[in-house]
Design a protein around this motif. Structure first.
Motif, PDB file in Angstrom:
ATOM      1  N   ALA A 233       0.878  -1.136   0.121  1.00 59.46           N
ATOM      2  CA  ALA A 233       0.037   0.067  -0.030  1.00 59.46           C
ATOM      3  C   ALA A 233       0.760   1.144  -0.012  1.00 59.46           C
ATOM      4  O   ALA A 233       0.672   2.306  -0.719  1.00 59.46           O
ATOM      5  CB  ALA A 233      -0.851   0.014   1.397  1.00 59.46           C
TER       6      ALA A 233
ATOM      7  N   ASN B 121       0.963   3.864  -2.917  1.00 54.64           N
ATOM      8  CA  ASN B 121       0.301   5.008  -2.386  1.00 54.64           C
ATOM      9  C   ASN B 121      -1.195   4.815  -2.340  1.00 54.64           C
ATOM     10  O   ASN B 121      -2.053   5.592  -2.759  1.00 54.64           O
ATOM     11  CB  ASN B 121       0.531   6.295  -3.536  1.00 54.64           C
TER      12      ASN B 121
ATOM     13  N   PRO C 194      -4.653   3.157  -0.033  1.00 56.33           N
ATOM     14  CA  PRO C 194      -5.198   3.086   1.381  1.00 56.33           C
ATOM     15  C   PRO C 194      -4.822   1.818   1.849  1.00 56.33           C
ATOM     16  O   PRO C 194      -5.067   0.614   0.867  1.00 56.33           O
ATOM     17  CB  PRO C 194      -6.297   3.505   1.144  1.00 56.33           C
TER      18      PRO C 194
ATOM     19  N   ARG D   5      -7.589  -0.815   1.284  1.00 61.54           N
ATOM     20  CA  ARG D   5      -8.278  -1.360   0.027  1.00 61.54           C
ATOM     21  C   ARG D   5      -7.285  -1.928  -1.129  1.00 61.54           C
ATOM     22  O   ARG D   5      -7.867  -2.277  -2.243  1.00 61.54           O
ATOM     23  CB  ARG D   5      -8.632   0.243  -0.414  1.00 61.54           C
TER      24      ARG D   5
ATOM     25  N   TRP E  98      -3.387  -2.240  -6.735  1.00 58.27           N
ATOM     26  CA  TRP E  98      -4.137  -1.041  -6.380  1.00 58.27           C
ATOM     27  C   TRP E  98      -4.676  -0.534  -7.516  1.00 58.27           C
ATOM     28  O   TRP E  98      -3.712  -0.158  -8.507  1.00 58.27           O
ATOM     29  CB  TRP E  98      -3.628  -0.072  -5.380  1.00 58.27           C
TER      30      TRP E  98
END
Ligand code: FES
Ligand code: FES
Lengths: 186, 1158
Positions: B107, B111, B113, B116, B126
């Motif tokens: 994460a 960069n 969250p 997530r 991501w």
């Protein structure tokens, strides 16, 4: 007493002197580093040591090496395609149908299956059980081993371009195939 | 992404050291470490699945290291199905911890969250961005302390666990490249062979460790390969360069042991076990049993008996140890590497941390075999010699010494009140412990007092609602060495519970499944019972149905159990239910298990195929234990040394198996290694009851026991080896190995072909003797030096060499291992023992001072040079027919042999056969009149054949029956076959030979190669004869065939009549012995087996003999076929079968194959 003998193992010739009381099993494992045949009983009772001698299955624990002088010996190590590394159909059958738990008996099962399938390319399950009746498996892997041999037979027939069996009971065949497939890689 | 090596791992502190559970490195591979080992059950695959699941890594990027003591955490022995249930838990947390750390790092890198990002396929993702796990640890060493509170995945999200995965080890196993412990080779290693004490398989009593009186290593030092004999207490081992040398030395080493004390009476197993010291321990005393049973309207008392079993690994144990100057490395197939390390530390008085156990897979072990013992053996031998030493136990050693699966006795009382299960008492005796390491006991490092254990309480609490219970385990020490075996005490305890409840159900007039359900409170258990009965095709009934079709009776049985393991009250593993079908042969008593349906509740299923394979294995193995297996004992020890006397279930006997895995993915995974074994005995017994109305309460349910229970005729037949005790057999065996006479107490691996010359001696015994009689009756011929060897022409010598071969001289005049032709072979005859003479040209002890006149007189008249008579075992009645030319050629040839000085021992004859007048009279009666004259009407070939058969070859010496005085019978009886002591020389003339199938072609094949198709193969002494005939030209062999064929009148039939008809004796222990030891070569399962007998048993000369002696001889001694012939070897069984077993087997073979042959 030592005696000079020459045997070919998986296509490689070996000439050496050997005590004429030593078993082929001992010589293969200790002197030639061929470890697929296993020591199980030394009395021809279990089958773990089976190899092919001039194409015929032999319990190598009760066959003296000197008696195999001049013979061509085939072991598990020599079954796969030397050029491509592709497994022999019988080996492939055992992988697909998971024909081993500990696998110590496996060498004997594969070698005996080869002998069966070369005499009877299209066996029924009962033929397989009968042909393996002197091969012992303590893990209780019998069902998977029978399924492996049936799968191997099918693979061999496919390779020979002759997949169908004339007198096959369709239900039995379907069961075998699905049983073998259950164990196939997901 | 980065070339810098990096690694992330999870560990826990263990003293000063770190135990690592899981690591992942920049090669992209996760390695899990588990203290348990893979016993061939596929646990490696299941553990890999767990790691792959929690780590979101493809399965093929996970490896497992199992059991190595320096690399894996100490998680105790691999027992009781604990691997998945208990030891995999920290592994799963470790994987979750690494996943969490990688998610955080990912994460940050992307960069994103932290909550997530998603993880899959070895990468953090991501949106469109991706960071591989490797990239997140490059150049770093990240060590995380194990946190068992780390949250793990919700089973709902599983994608790897719960799906079938192929076994990761199979590809290497099918190509032979998977290294088992037996296949490990260490540089510079030498080979050890242990010599075990005569108290096979016993491990308590003051004699343990104190029975070795002495040994004589001087007697074996000169043997090839010898390195050392090592003794510590009762531990004795030999080290040699090669394994076969070590074994030969161990067999030759003279050793003296004290006679061990007797065992209690193992034939009366139940009484014996109950009478051993034991401490009762109450496990459940609900209600008031005494009061409850008094209230019952139906009361039953029952006893259930479970026999001793072998774990029976297919590969005898093996290990390599390198003492390594006090930092030992041990290559091991142990099931319990950490426990083994502690034992070895104790054995060598070393700090545990200095021992490195490297674990390799062995053959499946199902509990505890000799895998740990053999490590102790190897380490002691390596310590003594300073070399890495490999020890491979023999099959016999593994059988005799493995800690057995213990026998067990269950006494039950219980009853019904108003149709409900009201009171139940169970007393269970389980004589077993953990099987202390043998080296510790033999060396005296651990004292051999009886060590009670507490493992008789597994699944001892019945699963039913019963108002009054008295459940008691009697904690006790082993009687013979014993340790846990699949199902431990739970299997026999369940045999009792589930047989008894079945019996009560019928008493109550209820269906057995309905009756059970009526007494089950736990809904999960009830669900398993109900589903299994339904899916398994349970047919409700309230009485045994006794369905019959012809001679077969059919039945169906039910049983179930939850396997409870660990210290009482223990932990539940998977619960299993059996619905099984049997077919009982009401004429032979054989029980065939035809189908087994297993329903199993194991909570979360990691690998469904893996679970099914475990169920299949449990069913097949345990069916064999229930129907066939039983260990036997003599007065002192375990007797089974091979599968001959401990047969396993075979392929045709295995049932069809169906499985039903209950879906419970939300529940924790439960162990499945043993559960499906536990209901086996009761389910089968219950099915037999349904088929026959007979309750079997003593396993195994052999045909003999079934016949006795069913009252089938023939049940009372004395099966010489059927019982657990073969009387007096230990005396044979110990005497055979010369306990008191300084011989080796070890049992060999059964090569047993070394007694060939004994057979030859016995053969000669049938005729009279070759030894010289002491009383002169003829004139002496003065010593005259024979002409020098060089004075004979090469042609003459070549001729002489052929005569020498045709006469088979060397065999009788050579002792095994002795100088060729120097005589001294003892010949046991009914009239005394004589010794063959020295026929080398030694002047003093051989023929060097014999003139041709003296030689010819001896050959033709049986009179020695000094005028003494020779006993007519020396076949001078045949040699008298030889031509003068042949006689001289033989004389010349003998003078060219290597001279050997060796005095011939005097004959030891019984009165009256050493009396001169008798011998003289004998000669007057039976000695014929000089060389054979050719028969003019016959061809030269026929005449040549006759000469070779009648004169030089002296075939009649063995093949003609003899009269009371030991003389060959003539006329029709000539060459009509004769039992020669120890062997049988069959008919080679007359109608008997012709109807058997002999003709010219077959005689020729036989005499040339030793094998005549599938008609006959030369064995025993005849094999030597044929081997010697190789010196003769084809024309001579052909001539013999022509002559012999002329003695067999034509058209009297072919070989077809002589073979094929066989009788089938009722199945008993001897039948099983034949099927497991003999059938492989005598009823081969595959065509063309290169090690099978060449001739069907119905044609074997031994079977055609008029008595069993020849069969006994060949069973005992086996056959060592001459290398020059096409005949085959047969192992001898003298070392592993008792005299009584050999007698029974010989009689069995004659019954089965002899009927049509004579
Ligand atoms: S080892 Fe050869 S058959 Fe068992
Ligand atoms: S798989 Fe273990 S003995 Fe057959």
């Amino acid at each position: 007493m030592d005696r000079s003998i020459e045997i070919a193992v998986n296509g490689t010739r070996h000439a050496f002197a050997v005590d004429d009381r030593r078993s082929l099993l001992d010589v293969l494992r200790s002197d030639l580093g061929i470890t697929s045949p296993k020591y199980g009983c030394g009395l021809a009772q279990c089958g773990a040591c089976t190899v092919l001698v001039d194409g015929a299955p032999a319990r190598s624990c009760v066959l003296r090496a000197a008696k195999a002088d001049g013979a061509a010996v085939t072991t598990l190590e020599g079954l796969a395609d030397a050029a491509t590394g592709a497994l022999h159909p019988v080996q492939q059958g055992f992988v697909e149908a998971a024909g081993a738990q500990c696998g110590y008996c496996l060498n004997g099962m594969i070698m005996s299956a080869l002998a069966l399938l070369s005499a009877n390319p299209d066996p029924r399950e009962d033929d397989v059980r009968s042909a393996l009746r002197h091969n012992l498996c303590r893990c209780g892997t019998h069902a998977e081993i029978v399924a492996s041999v049936m799968r191997a037979a099918e693979l061999m027939r496919e390779a020979a371009g002759n997949p169908a069996r004339d007198d096959a009971a369709p239900a039995e065949r379907a069961a075998v195939v699905s049983k073998a497939r259950e164990g196939a890689p997901a | 992404m980065s070339g810098d090596y990096g690694r992330i791992l999870v560990f826990r502190e263990a003293g000063a050291a770190r135990e690592v559970f899981l690591s992942f490195d920049t090669f992209g591979i996760a390695i899990g470490f588990n203290g348990h080992v893979d016993l061939g059950t596929g646990i490696e695959t299941a553990l890999s699945q767990i790691v792959a699941e929690e780590l979101d890594l493809p399965l093929d990027r996970v490896r497992m290291v199992l059991g190595d003591t320096t690399r894996t955490p100490n998680q105790g022995p691999t027992i009781a199905s604990e691997t998945i249930q208990i030891t995999a838990v920290p592994l799963r947390h470790a994987a979750a911890q690494i996943r969490r750390e990688l998610a955080l790092r990912g994460a940050r890198r992307l960069n994103a969250p932290a909550a997530r990002v998603t993880l899959s396929d070895g990468a953090v993702r991501w949106k469109e961005t991706v960071a591989t796990y490797e990239s997140l640890i490059a150049g770093e060493e990240v060590a995380l302390l194990l946190d068992e509170a780390t949250p793990v995945k919700d089973p709902k999200d599983y994608t790897v666990v719960g799906r079938s995965a192929a076994r990761v080890d199979l590809p290497a196993k099918v190509t032979g490249s998977h290294p088992y412990i037996h296949d490990v080779f260490v540089d510079g290693m030498v080979h050890g062979h242990v010599v075990r004490p005569p108290y096979h398989g016993r491990d308590s009593g003051a004699f343990i460790g104190h029975s070795l009186v002495g040994f004589d290593d001087a007697a074996v030092r000169a043997m090839p390969g010898f390195l050392a004999v090592v003794r510590r207490g009762d531990f004795l081992g030999v080290v040699a360069e090669r394994a076969d040398q070590a074994e030969a030395i161990a067999e030759a080493l003279p050793v003296e042991w004290l006679l061990p004390p007797e065992l209690p009476d193992m034939a009366s197993l139940a009484e014996t076990i109950r009478s051993q010291p034991a401490t009762p321990r109450s496990c459940d005393a609900t209600g008031d049993f005494a009061a409850g049973i008094a209230q019952c309207d139906v009361r039953l008392e029952r006893t259930y008996v479970w026999p001793y079993h072998l774990h029976g690994s297919i590969g005898p144990s093996c290990a390599i140890a390198d003492w390594n100057a006090g930092e030992p490395i041990v290559w091991s197939g142990s099931q319990n590497p950490h426990m083994l390390r502690a034992d070895l530390a104790n054995l060598m008085q070393l700090d545990e941390a200095r021992i490195d156990i490297r674990r390799y897979q062995a053959a499946g072990c199902y509990g505890r075999n000799c895998a740990d013992d053999v490590c102790g053996d190897a380490l002691l031998l390596s310590h003594a010699t300073g070399r890495p030493v490999r020890v491979q136990l023999t099959r016999a050693q593994e059988h005799l010494w493995e800690p057995k699966g213990a026998a067990q006795v269950m006494d039950v009382e219980g009853g019904l009140k108003d149709g409900a299960f009201h009171a139940y008492s169970l007393d269970s005796w389980y004589p077993s412990n953990r099987g202390p390491n043998l080296a510790l006991l033999l060396t005296g490092r651990v004292s051999p007092e009886p060590r009670p254990s507490d493992m008789g309480d597994r699944t001892i609490i019945p699963p039913y609602r019963i108002a009054h219970k008295a459940i008691t385990v009697h904690d006790m020490a082993p009687i013979v060495r014993a340790a846990w075996m699949r199902g431990v005490s739970a299997l026999p305890n369940t045999f009792a519970h589930e047989s008894f409840v079945d019996e009560l159900a019928y008493e109550a007039g209820e269906d057995p499944v309905a009756f059970r359900l009526a007494h089950i409170d736990d809904p999960r258990t009830a669900h398993l019972i109900r589903e299994s009965a339904e899916k398994g095709g349970w047919e409700a009934r309230t009485a045994p149905r006794r369905r019959r079709e012809g001679r077969m009776a059919y039945g169906q049985g039910f049983a179930f159990a939850t396997y409870v393991h660990g210290a009482f009250p223990g932990t539940a593993a998977a619960a299993s239910a059996w619905v099984c079908d049997v077919a009982v042969d009401m004429e032979t008593g054989e029980v065939q298990l035809t189908r087994v349906f297993v329903g199993q509740d194991q909570g979360l299923v990691i690998n469904p195929d893996g679970v099914r394979h475990q169920i299949h294995g449990n069913v097949n193995q345990t069916a064999g234990r229930v129907l066939k297996e039983e260990l036997s004992f003599d007065e002192i020890t375990v007797t089974a040394q091979s599968w001959a006397t401990y047969p396993l279930q075979t392929f045709p006997e295995t049932p069809a198996i169906e499985t039903m895995l209950v879906e419970r993915s939300g529940d924790p995974a439960l162990g499945v290694g043993e559960s499906a074994a536990v209901p086996a005995a009761a389910a089968i017994a219950n099915a037999i009851f349904d088929a026959t109305g007979i309750r079997m309460r003593e396993a195994p349910f052999t045909p003999e026991k079934m016949r006795a229970a069913l009252g089938i005729a023939g049940a009372a037949q004395p099966a010489a080896i059927a019982g657990p005790v073969a009387a007096l057999s230990w005396r044979d065996r110990l005497a055979g190995r010369g306990l008191g006479s300084k011989a080796n107490g070890a049992t060999g691996s059964g090569k047993g072909t070394g007694a060939r010359k004994m057979g030859l001696a016995a053969l000669l015994g049938g005729s009279l003797t070759a030894g010289a009689l002491a009383l002169p009756i003829h004139r002496a011929i003065p010593p005259t030096p024979a002409p020098p060897a060089a004075s004979f022409s090469a042609e003459l010598l070549a001729k002489g060499r052929e005569v020498f071969a045709a006469g088979n001289c060397a065999d009788c005049h050579t002792v095994q291992g002795g100088s060729p032709n120097a005589g001294g072979l003892p010949v046991e005859t009914p009239f005394g023992t004589i010794y063959t003479s020295n026929i080398t040209p030694d002047p003093e002890t051989g023929l060097g001072n014999w003139s041709f006149e003296a030689f010819e007189r001896a050959m033709r008249k049986g009179v020695s040079r000094d005028g003494t008579n020779l006993y007519p075992a020396f076949p001078y009645t045949s040699f008298a027919k030889m031509s003068g030319d042949d006689m001289f050629a033989l004389y010349a040839y003998l003078q060219t042999l290597e001279p050997v000085r060796r005095e011939t021992p005097p004959a030891e004859m019984a009165v009256p056969f050493n009396l001169r007048p008798l011998n003289a009279a004998w000669n007057a009666l039976y000695l014929g009149s000089g060389p054979l004259a050719p028969v003019a009407q016959k061809s030269p070939e026929w005449n040549r054949g006759r000469y070779l058969v009648e004169a030089t070859g002296h075939c009649s010496a063995c093949h003609s029956p003899r009269n009371a005085l030991g003389a060959e019978m003539g006329g029709d009886a000539a060459l009509s076959g004769a039992p020669v002591k120890g062997w049988y020389a069959p008919a080679i003339a007359g109608t008997a030979a012709a109807s058997f199938g002999w003709d010219e072609e077959r005689f020729y094949q036989y005499l040339r190669t030793g094998v005549a198709g599938d008609l006959a193969a030369a064995a025993g002494p005849m094999a030597e004869v044929v081997a010697n005939l190789r010196e003769l030209p084809d024309s001579d062999i052909q001539a013999m065939a022509v002559y012999l064929a002329s003695l067999a009148p034509d058209g009297t039939g072919g070989s077809e009549t002589a073979a094929g008809q066989t009788a089938t004796p009722l199945p008993d222990a001897t039948h099983r012995l034949f099927e497991s030891a003999c059938a492989v070569c005598h009823e081969p399962a595959v065509a063309n087996l290169a090690t099978a007998a060449k001739v069907p048993l119905s044609r074997s000369a031994a079977v055609r003999s008029s008595d069993d002696e020849a069969l006994r001889t060949v069973i005992r001694e086996g056959i060592e076929a001459p290398l020059s012939l096409a005949t085959r070897d047969m192992p001898g069984f003298a070392a592993e079968l008792t005299g009584a077993q050999i007698d029974a087997l010989a009689a069995y073979v004659r019954t089965r194959y002899g009927a049509a042959a004579r």
